[in-house]
Design a protein around this motif. Structure first.
Motif, PDB file in Angstrom:
ATOM      1  N   VAL A 107      -5.605   5.450  12.039  1.00 33.38           N
ATOM      2  CA  VAL A 107      -7.029   5.442  12.358  1.00 33.38           C
ATOM      3  C   VAL A 107      -7.136   5.824  13.828  1.00 33.38           C
ATOM      4  O   VAL A 107      -6.441   5.257  14.671  1.00 33.38           O
ATOM      5  N   TYR A 135      -4.534  14.564   7.380  1.00 31.35           N
ATOM      6  CA  TYR A 135      -4.186  14.973   6.011  1.00 31.35           C
ATOM      7  C   TYR A 135      -4.881  16.249   5.581  1.00 31.35           C
ATOM      8  O   TYR A 135      -4.440  16.928   4.667  1.00 31.35           O
ATOM      9  N   GLU A 144      -3.524   7.396   3.776  1.00 32.26           N
ATOM     10  CA  GLU A 144      -4.359   7.083   4.942  1.00 32.26           C
ATOM     11  C   GLU A 144      -4.302   5.569   5.172  1.00 32.26           C
ATOM     12  O   GLU A 144      -4.781   4.792   4.363  1.00 32.26           O
ATOM     13  N   ILE A 187      -3.679  13.371  -1.499  1.00 28.14           N
ATOM     14  CA  ILE A 187      -4.054  12.437  -0.434  1.00 28.14           C
ATOM     15  C   ILE A 187      -4.522  11.145  -1.096  1.00 28.14           C
ATOM     16  O   ILE A 187      -5.394  11.177  -1.967  1.00 28.14           O
ATOM     17  N   LEU A 188      -3.936  10.028  -0.699  1.00 28.89           N
ATOM     18  CA  LEU A 188      -4.400   8.731  -1.184  1.00 28.89           C
ATOM     19  C   LEU A 188      -5.076   8.018  -0.028  1.00 28.89           C
ATOM     20  O   LEU A 188      -4.438   7.723   0.989  1.00 28.89           O
ATOM     21  N   LYS A 189      -6.368   7.794  -0.162  1.00 29.01           N
ATOM     22  CA  LYS A 189      -7.143   7.285   0.972  1.00 29.01           C
ATOM     23  C   LYS A 189      -8.369   6.531   0.501  1.00 29.01           C
ATOM     24  O   LYS A 189      -8.766   6.655  -0.660  1.00 29.01           O
ATOM     25  N   PHE A 212       0.851  -1.203   0.000  1.00 35.55           N
ATOM     26  CA  PHE A 212       0.000   0.000   0.000  1.00 35.55           C
ATOM     27  C   PHE A 212       0.884   1.249   0.000  1.00 35.55           C
ATOM     28  O   PHE A 212       0.751   2.133  -0.867  1.00 35.55           O
ATOM     29  N   VAL A 260      -7.170  10.850  12.349  1.00 33.80           N
ATOM     30  CA  VAL A 260      -7.372  10.260  11.018  1.00 33.80           C
ATOM     31  C   VAL A 260      -7.445  11.328   9.931  1.00 33.80           C
ATOM     32  O   VAL A 260      -7.056  11.103   8.802  1.00 33.80           O
ATOM     33  N   PHE A 261      -7.943  12.520  10.311  1.00 31.16           N
ATOM     34  CA  PHE A 261      -8.074  13.592   9.311  1.00 31.16           C
ATOM     35  C   PHE A 261      -6.858  14.493   9.240  1.00 31.16           C
ATOM     36  O   PHE A 261      -6.926  15.595   8.699  1.00 31.16           O
TER      37      PHE A 261
END
Lengths: 358, 253
Positions: free
Chosen positions: B54, B61, B70, A208-210, A64, B58-59
């Motif tokens: 997590v 970013y 994430e 952002i990669l999520k 990942f 978590v936010f």
């Protein structure tokens, strides 16, 4: 390039190098540990990176992180190890990341055994991890095809920014066959050229990669974006092979991987010895499945039945039934646990299906 | 006279202008700022990639002006390993809470530290699960009441709080391991120096670095922000001793 005699597992490793995939993360597991034993010295020769991870859970997540670089990344493992990676595979699918996972399958469930099996069809083709996603699944039937599909897998992963899985049984990994690699080895992807990879927020907004979308509208949008990719795959990526198809066929066998090669021998023999004509459809992409193509073959008037032969207790047969849409009877034959049916076994399955006494 | 004005304090470039969702009195914001200042001062922002956990952060970013990925719960050090091995020229850091790092992510952090990955880990320890609403964490203090230990953490059943910095400092592989805190401005100044050093060591391609930061959670501790800083002093600091536990530059690596 001259042909080489190579073990499947090592050939898969070299194929990845050939595809410019030089970032490999793995955990030892039979029957594919030779891939890591090969790449642990081969990758440093070509400036690549190999990490022997502490677990397959970590492997999945190293992939990942590595995939976020935009370079080509991959792992090889076997059934229980692939189960442990499912969390990360789901996240990578949700985050639209290209990655190649090669599953040299053994028998299950649980710890199962270490001999060839095709027990992971459901896991590979129906999602595997949680959530609305799919992996594109390729199934080689020879060492040469394992090489060719490994190279193709990286192209498809990049094209769709989606995990691509190769499922081969232990036979594919363990047997030696002659193989040929392309003359030209591909360069690694240049991360600086990527318009999505994490290559540093220099002169641009941060990326952002999520896979997290708490807003239901956004999650719905992302999930349908994934679904659209799968629709494109269904349109453009279906691959399969037909063998001995003729108007004399009474039975259509559907089979993939090593099993399909045994069936080819059985089809030749039963045709010559007993005058029974049988055709074979071998899906190469298991997802997307060549469903319409199967239907078109199955509905031909000469076909009495469709028989799915697998090294499992019957998994692909559910897709075969689904795509034949009740137009012809669909049956299953197979063995598992590491037992590869012989040509004689297969001839028995064929006779039984057609109600022929010998 | 406006022309004579000099800016002596401003938002770090590495922080975005997004208003955070953190509760009043939570020290995540302060810790974010220390990380952002470090990135700015070491000129790392444009090649920095963060890994979000997590948990409450978590936010993260949304609050930084640098690239982010994430991670699944606890796996940030594995993602950072994968990224850093693939792009050794970049700067990669994780930002993780105590549930994320010390519970579900125990395996990933220990092995990343033991391999000596050239990454920086900011480990925020507030002795509780914040985002899920105040459950017992591996770092919860003996006797501390949480929603899953309403009569207080029973060490007979749950064991003692895990001291992550000490645990990781036992590893033979060279690394920088430190614990700092946020309960007073003096502690924050000291913490900033340590966090900056952790990033500098990565910039110099020296070693794995982890900074454990003791942090408040007034909401889930059920006390006021002021009482929360005092709670760190009274309850956490005697158990989670502050200081540098392992430093490659002092022959302790």
């Amino acid at each position: 390039m001259a042909k080489k005699l190579m073990k499947g597992n090592e050939a898969i490793g070299e194929a990845a190098v050939c595809a410019g995939a030089l970032n490999y993360f793995a955990y030892p597991i039979t029957p594919q540990s030779e891939v890591a034993e090969y790449l642990c010295w081969r990758l440093p020769e070509v400036g690549g990176a190999f990490v022997q991870a502490e677990s397959e859970v970590a492997v999945g997540n190293m992939l990942f992180g590595a995939a976020c670089s935009g370079k080509r990344v991959f792992t090889t493992s076997s059934s229980p190890g692939i189960s442990l990676m499912q969390e990360a595979i789901s996240y990578m699918a949700g985050a639209h990341l290209p990655v190649v996972l090669i599953n040299i399958m053994r028998g299950g469930p649980g710890l199962g055994g270490i001999l060839p099996a095709q027990s992971d069809y459901f896991q590979a083709t129906k999602g595997g991890g949680h959530g609305d996603y799919r992996t594109l699944v390729l199934a080689p039937a020879s060492v040469q095809e394992a090489v060719d599909l490994t190279i193709l897998a990286f192209d498809l992963a990049d094209k769709y920014r989606n995990p691509v899985m190769i499922i081969g049984d232990a036979m594919i990994g363990q047997m030696m066959e002659s193989v040929e690699f392309p003359e030209k080895y591909r360069e690694q992807n240049d991360p600086a050229e990527s318009d999505w990879a994490l290559n540093g927020a220099k002169g641009r907004e941060s990326r952002i990669l999520k896979s997290l979308y708490l807003d239901p509208e956004k999650l719905d949008e992302n999930s349908f974006m994934l679904a659209n990719k799968y629709d494109m795959m269904k349109k453009d990526e279906i691959r399969y092979e037909l063998y001995n198809i003729s108007e004399k066929n009474r039975l259509l066998v559907v089979s993939y991987g090593t099993m399909s090669r045994v069936i080819q021998t059985a089809i030749d023999e039963i045709g010559e010895e007993e005058g029974i004509s049988v055709g074979l459809m071998r899906p190469i992409t298991l997802y997307p499945f060549p469903g319409q193509q199967l239907y078109d073959e199955a509905v031909k008037p000469n076909i009495e039945k469709v028989l799915s032969i697998e090294m499992s207790v019957g998994q692909m047969v559910e897709d075969v039934e689904r795509f034949v849409r009740g137009k012809k009877p669909v049956e299953f034959s197979g063995r598992t646990g590491g037992i590869v049916p012989t040509p004689d076994d297969v001839k028995g399955y064929i006779r039984k299906s057609l109600g022929i006494e010998k | 006279m406006i022309n004579d004005a000099t800016t002596i304090f401003k938002r770090p470039e590495s922080l975005s202008e997004t208003v955070t969702h953190y509760c009043p009195g939570c020290t995540h914001g302060i810790i974010h700022r220390m990380v952002a200042e470090s990135l700015d001062e070491l000129n790392l922002r444009e090649r920095a990639v963060g890994v979000a956990p997590v948990g409450c952060s978590v936010f993260i970013y949304n609050y930084f002006n640098c690239d982010f990925m994430e991670a699944p719960h606890g796996r940030a050090p594995a993602l950072a390993t994968g990224f850093k091995r693939t792009r050794p020229d970049m700067i990669c850091f994780t930002y993780q809470g105590d549930g994320d790092l010390a519970s579900i992510g125990m395996g990933e952090i220990v092995h990343a530290a033991n391999r000596g990955e050239k990454i920086t880990v900011i480990f925020v320890n507030n002795a509780i699960y914040g985002m899920t609403g105040g459950q017992m964490a591996p770092t919860t203090m003996p006797g501390q009441k949480t929603t899953t230990s309403p009569f207080g953490r029973d060490t007979n059943l749950a064991g003692y709080p895990i001291r992550m910095a000490e645990l990781l400092a036992t590893l033979r592989t060279p690394s920088f391991i430190a614990r700092c805190s946020t309960q007073t401005p003096m502690h924050i100044v000291a913490a900033k120096k340590i966090i900056k050093k952790a990033f500098r060591l990565q910039k110099e391609e020296k070693c794995f670095s982890l900074v454990e930061v003791l942090s408040t959670c007034p909401t889930n501790w059920g006390i006021t922000p002021c009482d929360a800083t005092q709670w760190i002093i009274d309850n956490m600091e005697p158990y989670y001793k502050l200081g540098v536990l392992k430093d490659p530059e002092k022959g302790e690596g």
